[in-house]
Design a protein around this motif. Structure first.
Motif, PDB file in Angstrom:
ATOM      1  N   ARG A 121      56.946 142.612   2.504  1.00  0.00           N
ATOM      2  CA  ARG A 121      58.622 142.562   2.816  1.00  0.00           C
ATOM      3  C   ARG A 121      58.586 141.207   3.335  1.00  0.00           C
ATOM      4  O   ARG A 121      60.046 140.827   3.201  1.00  0.00           O
ATOM      5  CB  ARG A 121      58.463 143.611   3.981  1.00  0.00           C
ATOM      6  N   SER A 122      57.804 140.364   4.130  1.00  0.00           N
ATOM      7  CA  SER A 122      58.149 139.102   4.665  1.00  0.00           C
ATOM      8  C   SER A 122      58.834 138.088   3.272  1.00  0.00           C
ATOM      9  O   SER A 122      59.727 137.311   3.568  1.00  0.00           O
ATOM     10  CB  SER A 122      57.101 138.561   5.401  1.00  0.00           C
ATOM     11  N   THR A 124      60.217 139.151   0.520  1.00  0.00           N
ATOM     12  CA  THR A 124      61.354 139.726   0.178  1.00  0.00           C
ATOM     13  C   THR A 124      62.397 139.226   1.073  1.00  0.00           C
ATOM     14  O   THR A 124      63.715 138.737   0.582  1.00  0.00           O
ATOM     15  CB  THR A 124      61.450 141.279   0.022  1.00  0.00           C
ATOM     16  N   VAL A 125      62.224 139.394   2.400  1.00  0.00           N
ATOM     17  CA  VAL A 125      63.282 138.810   3.383  1.00  0.00           C
ATOM     18  C   VAL A 125      63.571 137.354   3.252  1.00  0.00           C
ATOM     19  O   VAL A 125      64.637 137.030   3.180  1.00  0.00           O
ATOM     20  CB  VAL A 125      62.733 139.064   4.692  1.00  0.00           C
ATOM     21  N   GLU A 187      61.633 143.971  -4.173  1.00  0.00           N
ATOM     22  CA  GLU A 187      61.504 145.244  -3.764  1.00  0.00           C
ATOM     23  C   GLU A 187      60.666 146.330  -4.487  1.00  0.00           C
ATOM     24  O   GLU A 187      59.856 147.062  -3.986  1.00  0.00           O
ATOM     25  CB  GLU A 187      63.079 145.707  -3.536  1.00  0.00           C
ATOM     26  N   GLN A 190      56.959 145.707  -4.119  1.00  0.00           N
ATOM     27  CA  GLN A 190      56.430 145.913  -2.914  1.00  0.00           C
ATOM     28  C   GLN A 190      56.179 147.440  -2.869  1.00  0.00           C
ATOM     29  O   GLN A 190      55.025 147.711  -2.420  1.00  0.00           O
ATOM     30  CB  GLN A 190      57.827 145.652  -1.825  1.00  0.00           C
ATOM     31  N   ARG A 191      57.080 148.233  -3.600  1.00  0.00           N
ATOM     32  CA  ARG A 191      56.700 149.762  -3.721  1.00  0.00           C
ATOM     33  C   ARG A 191      55.514 149.900  -4.503  1.00  0.00           C
ATOM     34  O   ARG A 191      54.707 151.016  -4.128  1.00  0.00           O
ATOM     35  CB  ARG A 191      58.013 150.178  -3.919  1.00  0.00           C
ATOM     36  N   ARG A 194      52.556 149.206  -2.535  1.00  0.00           N
ATOM     37  CA  ARG A 194      52.111 150.127  -1.549  1.00  0.00           C
ATOM     38  C   ARG A 194      51.623 151.334  -2.210  1.00  0.00           C
ATOM     39  O   ARG A 194      50.538 151.878  -1.888  1.00  0.00           O
ATOM     40  CB  ARG A 194      53.416 150.518  -0.864  1.00  0.00           C
TER      41      ARG A 194
END
Length: 200
Positions: A121-122, A124-125, A187, A190-191, A194
């Motif tokens: 997430r970091s 992506t942000v 994103e 990332q999914r 996970r």
């Protein structure tokens, strides 16, 4: 012998990859530090010294050479107003923020790739933040510079210079859209990452 050789090659390739990533991360961090130092110098120069501005002219000026004209002039204003200097400082800070932001995101991505998990997430942000900064710089810097040029024009009092003019380059807006696509890809990554971690 034949089994050990491919293993050695893979280890050497992995070591080379990690070395390159470390070099890129260190270089990016160093550039960010240098940019902060240069920003401080630029800000001091804007606040305490005469300011040099390149301003478009309202009409082509004779360059003294047959068939040649000027469409921009560089003026040095020693008594630029506080508003003009503030606008130039804001433009310099905004431009430096973009450079520093890009460098920090690149360094962080190198760290994540080094660890084998780039889709976090970091990251992506960070990319999304850079996309926003690109758009802000594309629109904000020309506007702030236009304000400073308008203040300089008022100080000089010349009819050959525009009262207020903002020139915006559309290319960075396209880069913002491109980065938005990269954010969407991260994103999804990332999914997937996970889900993979959940399976493990």
């Amino acid at each position: 012998m034949s089994t050990a050789t491919p293993t050695r090659v893979r280890r050497a390739a992995s070591l080379a990859e990690k070395t390159i990533l470390g070099f890129i991360a260190g270089a990016a961090a160093s550039i960010a530090v240098v940019e902060v130092v240069l920003l401080a110098q630029r800000v001091v120069g804007i606040l305490v010294g005469p300011v040099s501005l390149t301003i478009p002219t309202t009409a082509p000026l004779d360059a003294g050479i047959r068939g040649a004209t000027f469409d921009r002039v560089t003026v040095e204003v020693a008594t630029l107003s506080a508003g003009g200097r503030t606008a130039l400082v804001a433009a310099a800070v905004l431009g430096a923020l973009l450079t520093v932001g890009i460098c920090l995101v690149v360094a962080w991505l190198c760290v994540r790739v080094f660890r084998g998990k780039p889709f976090v997430r970091s990251a992506t942000v960070g990319i999304a933040s850079v996309a926003i900064l690109v758009l802000l710089v594309a629109l904000g810097v020309p506007t702030l510079e236009g304000i400073a040029q308008a203040e300089a024009t008022a100080e000089i009092g010349s009819d050959l210079l525009p009262v207020f003019l903002v020139e915006i380059d559309p290319a960075p807006v396209g880069w913002t859209f491109a980065l938005a696509v990269v954010v969407a890809a991260f994103e999804i990554g990332q999914r997937l990452q996970r889900d993979q971690d959940g399976l493990v």
